[in-house]
Design an enzyme around this catalytic site. Sequence first.
Site, PDB file in Angstrom:
ATOM      1  N   ASN A  33       0.818  -1.155  -0.054  1.00 28.16           N
ATOM      2  CA  ASN A  33      -0.195   0.065   0.024  1.00 28.16           C
ATOM      3  C   ASN A  33       0.938   1.069  -0.030  1.00 28.16           C
ATOM      4  O   ASN A  33       1.847   1.410   1.000  1.00 28.16           O
ATOM      5  CB  ASN A  33      -0.800   0.091   1.379  1.00 28.16           C
ATOM      6  N   GLY A  56       1.051  -1.322   4.473  1.00 26.26           N
ATOM      7  CA  GLY A  56       1.579   0.151   3.902  1.00 26.26           C
ATOM      8  C   GLY A  56       2.215   0.897   4.777  1.00 26.26           C
ATOM      9  O   GLY A  56       3.591   1.202   4.666  1.00 26.26           O
ATOM     10  N   GLU A  93     -11.130  -9.355   3.792  1.00 32.90           N
ATOM     11  CA  GLU A  93      -9.678  -9.113   4.135  1.00 32.90           C
ATOM     12  C   GLU A  93     -10.023  -8.756   5.748  1.00 32.90           C
ATOM     13  O   GLU A  93     -10.826  -8.040   6.084  1.00 32.90           O
ATOM     14  CB  GLU A  93      -9.160  -7.611   3.557  1.00 32.90           C
ATOM     15  N   ARG A 131      -9.521   8.165  -0.660  1.00 30.49           N
ATOM     16  CA  ARG A 131     -10.535   8.275   0.432  1.00 30.49           C
ATOM     17  C   ARG A 131     -11.289   9.418  -0.011  1.00 30.49           C
ATOM     18  O   ARG A 131     -11.021  10.424  -0.839  1.00 30.49           O
ATOM     19  CB  ARG A 131      -9.504   8.810   1.644  1.00 30.49           C
ATOM     20  N   ARG A 173      -7.169  12.416   1.314  1.00 29.21           N
ATOM     21  CA  ARG A 173      -5.983  13.097   2.193  1.00 29.21           C
ATOM     22  C   ARG A 173      -4.421  12.490   1.423  1.00 29.21           C
ATOM     23  O   ARG A 173      -3.576  13.104   1.787  1.00 29.21           O
ATOM     24  CB  ARG A 173      -6.217  12.731   3.374  1.00 29.21           C
ATOM     25  N   HIS A 174      -4.775  11.442   0.828  1.00 34.52           N
ATOM     26  CA  HIS A 174      -3.533  10.866   0.059  1.00 34.52           C
ATOM     27  C   HIS A 174      -3.531  10.787  -1.292  1.00 34.52           C
ATOM     28  O   HIS A 174      -3.422  11.927  -2.163  1.00 34.52           O
ATOM     29  CB  HIS A 174      -2.564   9.721   0.865  1.00 34.52           C
ATOM     30  N   ARG A 233       3.744  19.040   0.855  1.00 36.90           N
ATOM     31  CA  ARG A 233       4.187  20.092   0.483  1.00 36.90           C
ATOM     32  C   ARG A 233       3.533  20.430  -1.057  1.00 36.90           C
ATOM     33  O   ARG A 233       4.007  21.545  -1.303  1.00 36.90           O
ATOM     34  CB  ARG A 233       5.786  19.932  -0.086  1.00 36.90           C
ATOM     35  N   GLU A 279      -8.847   0.292  -2.486  1.00 34.01           N
ATOM     36  CA  GLU A 279      -9.792   0.450  -1.205  1.00 34.01           C
ATOM     37  C   GLU A 279     -10.446   1.744  -1.193  1.00 34.01           C
ATOM     38  O   GLU A 279     -10.081   2.788  -1.624  1.00 34.01           O
ATOM     39  CB  GLU A 279      -9.031   0.637  -0.078  1.00 34.01           C
ATOM     40  N   HIS A 293      -3.296  -4.571   8.295  1.00 30.22           N
ATOM     41  CA  HIS A 293      -3.454  -3.394   8.998  1.00 30.22           C
ATOM     42  C   HIS A 293      -2.376  -3.517  10.133  1.00 30.22           C
ATOM     43  O   HIS A 293      -2.541  -4.444  10.952  1.00 30.22           O
ATOM     44  CB  HIS A 293      -4.653  -3.287   9.449  1.00 30.22           C
ATOM     45  N   ASP A 341      -0.076   4.278  -0.175  1.00 30.69           N
ATOM     46  CA  ASP A 341      -0.719   5.812   0.171  1.00 30.69           C
ATOM     47  C   ASP A 341       0.088   6.788   0.597  1.00 30.69           C
ATOM     48  O   ASP A 341      -0.085   7.935   0.295  1.00 30.69           O
ATOM     49  CB  ASP A 341      -1.866   5.475   1.254  1.00 30.69           C
ATOM     50  N   HIS A 342       0.990   6.372   1.761  1.00 26.72           N
ATOM     51  CA  HIS A 342       1.771   7.444   2.573  1.00 26.72           C
ATOM     52  C   HIS A 342       2.785   7.894   1.675  1.00 26.72           C
ATOM     53  O   HIS A 342       3.511   8.835   2.174  1.00 26.72           O
ATOM     54  CB  HIS A 342       2.143   6.664   3.761  1.00 26.72           C
ATOM     55  N   THR A 380      -6.684   6.411  10.633  1.00 29.55           N
ATOM     56  CA  THR A 380      -6.553   5.328   9.360  1.00 29.55           C
ATOM     57  C   THR A 380      -7.816   4.459   9.785  1.00 29.55           C
ATOM     58  O   THR A 380      -8.454   4.691  10.563  1.00 29.55           O
ATOM     59  CB  THR A 380      -5.092   4.495   9.725  1.00 29.55           C
ATOM     60  N   THR A 381      -8.007   3.454   8.611  1.00 30.14           N
ATOM     61  CA  THR A 381      -9.167   2.785   8.909  1.00 30.14           C
ATOM     62  C   THR A 381      -9.191   2.031  10.496  1.00 30.14           C
ATOM     63  O   THR A 381      -8.399   1.027  10.575  1.00 30.14           O
ATOM     64  CB  THR A 381      -9.179   1.672   7.789  1.00 30.14           C
ATOM     65  N   HIS A 407      -5.606   3.365  -1.172  1.00 29.69           N
ATOM     66  CA  HIS A 407      -7.011   3.667  -0.544  1.00 29.69           C
ATOM     67  C   HIS A 407      -7.314   5.214  -1.188  1.00 29.69           C
ATOM     68  O   HIS A 407      -6.526   6.196  -0.725  1.00 29.69           O
ATOM     69  CB  HIS A 407      -6.969   3.616   0.797  1.00 29.69           C
TER      70      HIS A 407
END
Length: 245
Positions: free
Chosen positions: A10, A217, A154, A48, A52-53, A21, A73, A195, A12-13, A103-104, A46
């Site tokens: 994952n 992730g 999952e 969202r 946000r990411h 930035r 996701e 997770h 996302d981050h 987070t989820t 994911h």
Amino acid sequence: MINNIRLGVNIDHVATLRNARGGNDPQITRAAIIAENAGADLITVHVREDRRHVNENDLKSILSVIKIPLNLEIAANPDMIEIANRYKPHSVCFVPENRKEITTEGGLDVSKNFNKLEKLVKDELDNDINVTLFIDPDKDQIIATKDLGVKVVELHTGAYAEGYGMQLNIETELNKIKEAVQIANDFNINCHAGHGLNFENVSLIASIPNIKELNIGHFLISDAIFNGLENSIFKMKKIIKESTI
Ligand code: PXP
């Protein structure tokens, strides 16, 4: 025997850091390509509701550079389904979403959302997109998943991961996951898990027979800051491969 459980990375981050930035760095497509070359079996993102990411552009560009499957996701709502149907990932994983959460936090309540999910699941299957439900390791949720006709869940490993280090909690939470896998298996439902997994706690989960895929992730992206994404994924794959079933 080599453990062949699939690893979904994952990313996302990578986008979280970029969005801190604005601009393009670190590039999400570069992360996807490195992950694929390092042995990721799939890329997970994911999208969202609050973006946000990762966003739709990321989804589009990741799909244009990877050869491995993409697992998307999304929250179970029509706007997100429209995005899935536009980009046609290999699979969608329906997750609960709460705008204030970091987070989820927990799994989907499948029974409570049964009617809504029934329509959305059908829509995805009609579009040849595989469907997974992200649920807590709980018998009632698996029964509701079976009633819905969904073939993959999952299992949320967050409570297990948080309890890691506290012997009593690990055993309780690990047993919940093992029992959930057993029940799912009896209903011919495939199990994925994810997770909060990291180098230390992943083995006990990877050792559970019949878990087919792990999605990881935050830890991998964090470790990558110090060791490089390729090395972090190599190491995770090695630990998973060596986890005895
Ligand atoms: N699986 C699902 C369904 C998730 O929502 C997340 C978090 O986005 C993960 C796996 C990965 O969790 P983590 O980032 O803690 O590894």
